[in-house]
Motif scaffolding. Sequence first.
Motif, PDB file in Angstrom:
ATOM      1  N   VAL A 147       0.841  -1.201   0.000  1.00 29.45           N
ATOM      2  CA  VAL A 147       0.000   0.000   0.000  1.00 29.45           C
ATOM      3  C   VAL A 147       0.876   1.251   0.000  1.00 29.45           C
ATOM      4  CG1 VAL A 147      -1.704   1.327   1.309  1.00 29.45           C
ATOM      5  CG2 VAL A 147      -1.937  -1.160   1.118  1.00 29.45           C
ATOM      6  N   PRO A 217      -7.632  -8.642  -0.026  1.00 29.01           N
ATOM      7  CA  PRO A 217      -8.326  -7.446  -0.518  1.00 29.01           C
ATOM      8  C   PRO A 217      -7.498  -6.177  -0.403  1.00 29.01           C
ATOM      9  CG  PRO A 217      -9.259  -8.169   1.575  1.00 29.01           C
ATOM     10  CD  PRO A 217      -8.341  -9.250   1.116  1.00 29.01           C
ATOM     11  N   ILE A 218      -6.617  -6.095   0.585  1.00 26.56           N
ATOM     12  CA  ILE A 218      -5.778  -4.902   0.733  1.00 26.56           C
ATOM     13  C   ILE A 218      -4.869  -4.734  -0.478  1.00 26.56           C
ATOM     14  CG2 ILE A 218      -3.857  -3.919   2.027  1.00 26.56           C
ATOM     15  CD1 ILE A 218      -5.111  -4.944   4.571  1.00 26.56           C
ATOM     16  N   LEU A 220      -5.080  -6.226  -3.494  1.00 27.15           N
ATOM     17  CA  LEU A 220      -5.835  -6.064  -4.739  1.00 27.15           C
ATOM     18  C   LEU A 220      -6.434  -4.670  -4.850  1.00 27.15           C
ATOM     19  CD1 LEU A 220      -7.659  -9.518  -5.002  1.00 27.15           C
ATOM     20  CD2 LEU A 220      -5.600  -8.756  -6.196  1.00 27.15           C
ATOM     21  N   ALA A 221      -6.907  -4.121  -3.725  1.00 30.05           N
ATOM     22  CA  ALA A 221      -7.467  -2.771  -3.753  1.00 30.05           C
ATOM     23  C   ALA A 221      -6.391  -1.737  -4.046  1.00 30.05           C
ATOM     24  CB  ALA A 221      -8.143  -2.468  -2.417  1.00 30.05           C
ATOM     25  N   ALA A 222      -5.196  -1.916  -3.475  1.00 29.94           N
ATOM     26  CA  ALA A 222      -4.103  -0.979  -3.736  1.00 29.94           C
ATOM     27  C   ALA A 222      -3.712  -0.995  -5.203  1.00 29.94           C
ATOM     28  CB  ALA A 222      -2.905  -1.326  -2.857  1.00 29.94           C
ATOM     29  N   ARG A 223      -3.636  -2.182  -5.775  1.00 35.72           N
ATOM     30  CA  ARG A 223      -3.285  -2.296  -7.188  1.00 35.72           C
ATOM     31  C   ARG A 223      -4.384  -1.700  -8.066  1.00 35.72           C
ATOM     32  NH1 ARG A 223       1.187  -3.972 -10.493  1.00 35.72           N
ATOM     33  NH2 ARG A 223       0.317  -4.444 -12.522  1.00 35.72           N
ATOM     34  N   ALA A 224      -5.643  -2.011  -7.738  1.00 31.97           N
ATOM     35  CA  ALA A 224      -6.755  -1.509  -8.550  1.00 31.97           C
ATOM     36  C   ALA A 224      -6.847   0.010  -8.485  1.00 31.97           C
ATOM     37  CB  ALA A 224      -8.063  -2.142  -8.074  1.00 31.97           C
ATOM     38  N   ALA A 225      -6.629   0.584  -7.298  1.00 25.44           N
ATOM     39  CA  ALA A 225      -6.684   2.040  -7.150  1.00 25.44           C
ATOM     40  C   ALA A 225      -5.572   2.702  -7.956  1.00 25.44           C
ATOM     41  CB  ALA A 225      -6.581   2.419  -5.684  1.00 25.44           C
ATOM     42  N   TRP A 228      -6.563   2.546 -11.567  1.00 20.71           N
ATOM     43  CA  TRP A 228      -7.647   3.492 -11.835  1.00 20.71           C
ATOM     44  C   TRP A 228      -7.102   4.905 -12.010  1.00 20.71           C
ATOM     45  CZ3 TRP A 228     -12.699   2.998 -12.939  1.00 20.71           C
ATOM     46  CH2 TRP A 228     -13.505   4.129 -12.826  1.00 20.71           C
TER      47      TRP A 228
END
Length: 402
Positions: A147, A217-218, A220-225, A228
């Motif tokens: 992150v 999820p942490i 994957l969310a960091a990568r997706a953000a 984006w």
Amino acid sequence: MSSSSPAAAGQAVGQLSPGFVLFNFCPQTNSSQPPSGPPYIPTVAQLGGQPKPLPDDPITAVLLALFVGSAAMHMTIFQVNRRHSHRFIFSILLFGFSMARITALTMRLVFSQHSTNVSVGIAAGVFTAAGVLLLFLVNLMFAQRIVRAYHPSFGWHNALRWAFRTLYITVGACLIMVITVSIHLFYTSDPVVRQRERNVQLFAGTYLAVLAFLPIPIVLAARAAAWWKVRKETDKKKRLVAEKFGSGSFKAKMTLLLTTSTLLALGAAFRAGTAYVPRPITDPAWYHSRAAYYCFNFVIELIVVYMYGIARFDKRFHVPNGSSKPGDYAKGFGLSVNKEEEVFGTEEGSATVEEKMDEDDTSGVVGHDSGVMAGPEWEERYAYARGQSVILEQAKKSGEAV
């Protein structure tokens, strides 16, 4: 024979559950004659059951030897790194985990020969429950580094910092709670107290299963953000959004972390889930078998500790000492960490483990792992993307010093 006899005591402790729930007590029982004194006999089937010389001793001995090997591997990596002024504390944590497993398996071997020894049975359950928490903490800390690399301002914010610290503290609190109530259940017959302590067991087991899953999820969310944020950016110079740390590509780091987290979450979910579906001690289910016990506990953990050692997680997740703010990871660019042949020995001309996993030495580009330092334009790209001349100068000085 009364239930407080040595044989009954041995049976009670022999049914300790191997996971976070050391003792799956079912408060509602059809037993017509409740035990007259502590330690009380469990009324439900337990994971793995009571160990016996056959078949438990040979299986336990093999697992014990494998954990001795993992302890030696991680201590060797730590000592070699230390001689290179690279203190990677996570190697010590995995060494400590391996030692906890060695102790738990040794206790299980002893208990299979001395089934009436209450202290040995309790100790085996406690060490089995406590050790895996170290792996949960390691993965959470690695997720935090991911992150911070993708989102430095957010990742280093005090709110997120304290959120992770709270998670670390709650892991210890849950461990203390579940061990305390699980042992106390052997020495109380009050149905109200037993029900409350079982609720504590279920909560702690579920909470720790969630923590084991949380890195997925942490990350994957960091990568997706990050994706984006740059999805519409055509200028490749502006696509650089991650601060490099360690060696190897971000893809390899994330694959390693997601794989180990998935395995640990599977084991934790299995232990927590079985606690919600108690079965009579005379009618155990398939998930109470020895095969399920050994596979969902020790085999999964062996895969994780050996994956980290063989994949050289000490190189991939290394960050500069004293990192405390955005840009500090950049100070570690170009730092040399010992190679695999310095630890394990490699035949001349053969490829190292890391070279097989990924050919690029580093990556900080969303959607493209070409390597931040792969070409002479790296400094320009980094400055263009970050606009922080101070960090750039620190990175340049670090590279020149090395």
